[in-house]
Scaffold this active site. Structure first.
Site, PDB file in Angstrom:
ATOM      1  N   SER A 119       0.853  -1.179   0.000  1.00 34.44           N
ATOM      2  CA  SER A 119       0.000   0.000   0.000  1.00 34.44           C
ATOM      3  C   SER A 119       0.886   1.225   0.000  1.00 34.44           C
ATOM      4  CB  SER A 119      -0.850  -0.032   1.266  1.00 34.44           C
ATOM      5  OG  SER A 119      -1.838   0.945   1.202  1.00 34.44           O
ATOM      6  N   HIS A 133      -1.909   7.102  -5.010  1.00 36.24           N
ATOM      7  CA  HIS A 133      -2.122   5.989  -4.081  1.00 36.24           C
ATOM      8  C   HIS A 133      -2.194   4.704  -4.889  1.00 36.24           C
ATOM      9  CE1 HIS A 133      -5.462   3.274  -2.684  1.00 36.24           C
ATOM     10  NE2 HIS A 133      -4.631   3.160  -1.673  1.00 36.24           N
ATOM     11  N   ASN A 135      -2.547   0.224  -4.129  1.00 39.57           N
ATOM     12  CA  ASN A 135      -2.699  -0.841  -3.148  1.00 39.57           C
ATOM     13  C   ASN A 135      -2.962  -2.135  -3.896  1.00 39.57           C
ATOM     14  OD1 ASN A 135      -5.218  -2.392  -1.592  1.00 39.57           O
ATOM     15  ND2 ASN A 135      -3.485  -1.878  -0.282  1.00 39.57           N
ATOM     16  N   GLY A 287      -5.328  -4.934  17.357  1.00 41.29           N
ATOM     17  CA  GLY A 287      -3.930  -5.271  17.127  1.00 41.29           C
ATOM     18  C   GLY A 287      -3.347  -4.735  15.834  1.00 41.29           C
ATOM     19  N   ARG A 289      -1.809  -1.952  13.243  1.00 37.70           N
ATOM     20  CA  ARG A 289      -0.887  -0.856  13.534  1.00 37.70           C
ATOM     21  C   ARG A 289      -1.449   0.450  12.961  1.00 37.70           C
ATOM     22  NH1 ARG A 289       4.072   1.670  11.630  1.00 37.70           N
ATOM     23  NH2 ARG A 289       5.258   2.309  13.472  1.00 37.70           N
ATOM     24  N   GLU A 291      -0.520   3.578  13.015  1.00 35.25           N
ATOM     25  CA  GLU A 291       0.364   4.502  12.296  1.00 35.25           C
ATOM     26  C   GLU A 291       0.592   4.064  10.853  1.00 35.25           C
ATOM     27  OE1 GLU A 291       1.377   7.461  12.907  1.00 35.25           O
ATOM     28  OE2 GLU A 291       0.569   7.554  14.925  1.00 35.25           O
TER      29      GLU A 291
END
Lengths: 329, 329
Positions: A119, A133, A135, A287, A289, A291
């Site tokens: 991504s 962008h 992905n 769980g 992440r 960030e």
């Protein structure tokens, strides 16, 4: 890029290797290529830093490569993640809409899954240089006994200019069309339309950008064939975008043009936080992440109350195109 | 403020007048008072501009008063809205969780409703001056034949500093506690806790700010009594906040402090777009005025990848408090 974990060595051409391992090797290799390609344009000392992370109690982890606050790039992130474990019943219910084969296989109603993806989001500083962008992802579920249940690929790439240069949109679309056309000429028209639909900001009655390609639930060809298509699509990314950066990153711009970019970035944030399925899935998943999920958000953005571009202006032209998507190639 | 529509004239003390009309008169009057109170602190020529709007095909409308890009206030909005019509079945399903009396009364499964509220958000420029938000609302549903079905009040006010001055949080909480204590000393402790819970950003494991009061579904006292409580709460707003502005708006600040404010504003945006029920309801409701709903978003915000304040810093102290809410009074 020396901190970046090395590819596992599994090559995409070795077909005895399970798809999930080949996808993982693919995204690791592409992450490095794309970081190198973007970093080559940055004029400050800034380079991509790599953060590897692991999921708390569940399986897997990822590596986020971020270049932030450079002279050319305000924020660029190229992430990969390889995660597996049990899908909570809530997530299964959502996914069942598109995947009829999905069913809870364990006593507590969960499903075993494996997900692997690449991504990236690139926000250049110059308001004339578009944000982009991409992905690409692979998803697999299986039963308690290890037999496969469902698998599919998803992906796409899209371009989000604040100031529209038709040639930039044409290049971006053409390169991705060429990649898909090599395998199946029916794909681009469908994925182009899907992209315009997916990135539609309903409450603003406009798309996020000038589109590109988008697909999900792709399981209608053999998995290794789809993997090759995705390989080719990812390879189309740098050639679809880097020539545009070369043209735009040194252009002069005014304070007003920077302001308009902030408004457009506000819309970008609105899409990602309100509508993007991947972001919502991530924020809901214990769980995960945060960030890495929210690295897609720009370093700067803004909201001006009831701002409307002047009639006939370049800003108005962009909005017009966002309201009625164009066939670029 | 000359463009602002005049109050309808119905006074809050005339109890023969239906609650919905008295709430409308109340919010119109308070809108003017609050705009005047905030405008008095702005040092540039900027004043609140008033935009009145009507709902497309449905009943009602509102007035948004915005002061933007001033020297003291980056963005301040004080909105009122008075809307009525048919609630779509989707909205009813959501609301039924808290309002057992709600039932579809028309053949197409909708419910007639009336909603009226005051909503304000103030983002000062100076990173030492906290952002604040308040919202007070009345909601009523009725059957096809005009008989009432359910009604309730909701509301609250909360403070969001980038740099925490304990005395600012103490003042804000104390003034609101005093307002509620006049009627029922059990209210503040409950509404303070509710506020901390409501403004919790789950994916960040922190609250949006240092809280205040929050309540919803308030129908456990006679409606005119609740209206009086709300009147008193709104009157507590300026005294809870303006003295803080006087202390903070002329403080010197560094580029780094401004940067931290941008990060905190990013979190503000995350809460409002991902979690705020009012915003989500508004974005989902056909015919709602997006610019009035999203006036709450700051003029500038930012996202720095994986930013963590230095241990022992003032920034770290704020985050600590956001992770374990404090009893301020």
């Amino acid at each position: 890029m020396s901190q970046l974990p090395q590819p596992t060595g599994a090559a995409i051409t070795e077909s005895a290797v399970p798809i999930r391992e080949r996808m993982e090797a693919l995204v690791r290799r592409k992450q490095k290529q794309i970081c190198d390609g973007i970093e080559a344009l940055e004029t400050s000392e800034k380079t991509f830093g790599a953060d590897s992370w692991q999921r708390g109690n569940d399986g897997g982890g990822g590596t986020s490569c971020i270049l932030q606050n450079g002279d050319v790039f305000e924020k660029a992130g190229v992430n990969i993640s390889v995660v597996y474990g049990a899908l909570p019943p809530q997530a299964i219910a959502r996914m069942k809409v598109d995947h009829k084969n999905l069913k809870a296989s364990t006593e507590d109603g969960s499903v075993k899954f494996f997900a692997c993806g690449l991504s990236l989001v690139i926000h250049p500083h110059n308001p004339h240089a578009p944000t982009t962008h991409a992905n690409y992802r692979y998803f697999e579920t299986w039963n308690e006994d290890g037999t496969p249940q469902a698998w599919w690929f998803g992906g796409g790439a899209d371009l989000t200019p604040s100031y529209l240069y038709d040639e930039d949109a044409v290049l971006f679309h053409t390169k991705h069309k060429e990649a898909l056309d090599k395998y199946d000429t029916t794909l681009y028209p469908r994925y182009k339309k899907w992209c315009d639909e997916y990135f539609y900001i309903k409450h603003r009655e406009e798309t996020r950008g000038v589109g590109g390609i988008f697909f999900d639930d792709f399981d209608s060809k053999p998995a290794d064939e789809i993997l090759t298509i995705i390989d080719t699509c990812i390879d189309a990314f740098l050639p679809s975008y880097v020539p545009t950066l070369h043209k735009r990153i040194n252009m002069l711009f005014t304070e007003q043009e920077k302001q308009w970019q902030q408004v457009r970035r506000g819309r970008y944030v609105e899409f990602n936080l309100v509508l993007d399925r991947g972001t919502q899935f991530g924020l809901m998943t214990p769980g995960s992440r945060i960030e890495s999920i929210l690295m897609s958000l720009p370093m700067t953005a803004g909201w001006l109350y009831d701002h409307h571009p002047e009639e006939g202006s370049r800003e108005a032209r962009l909005v017009e195109v966002l309201k009625s998507p164009v066939e670029w190639c």
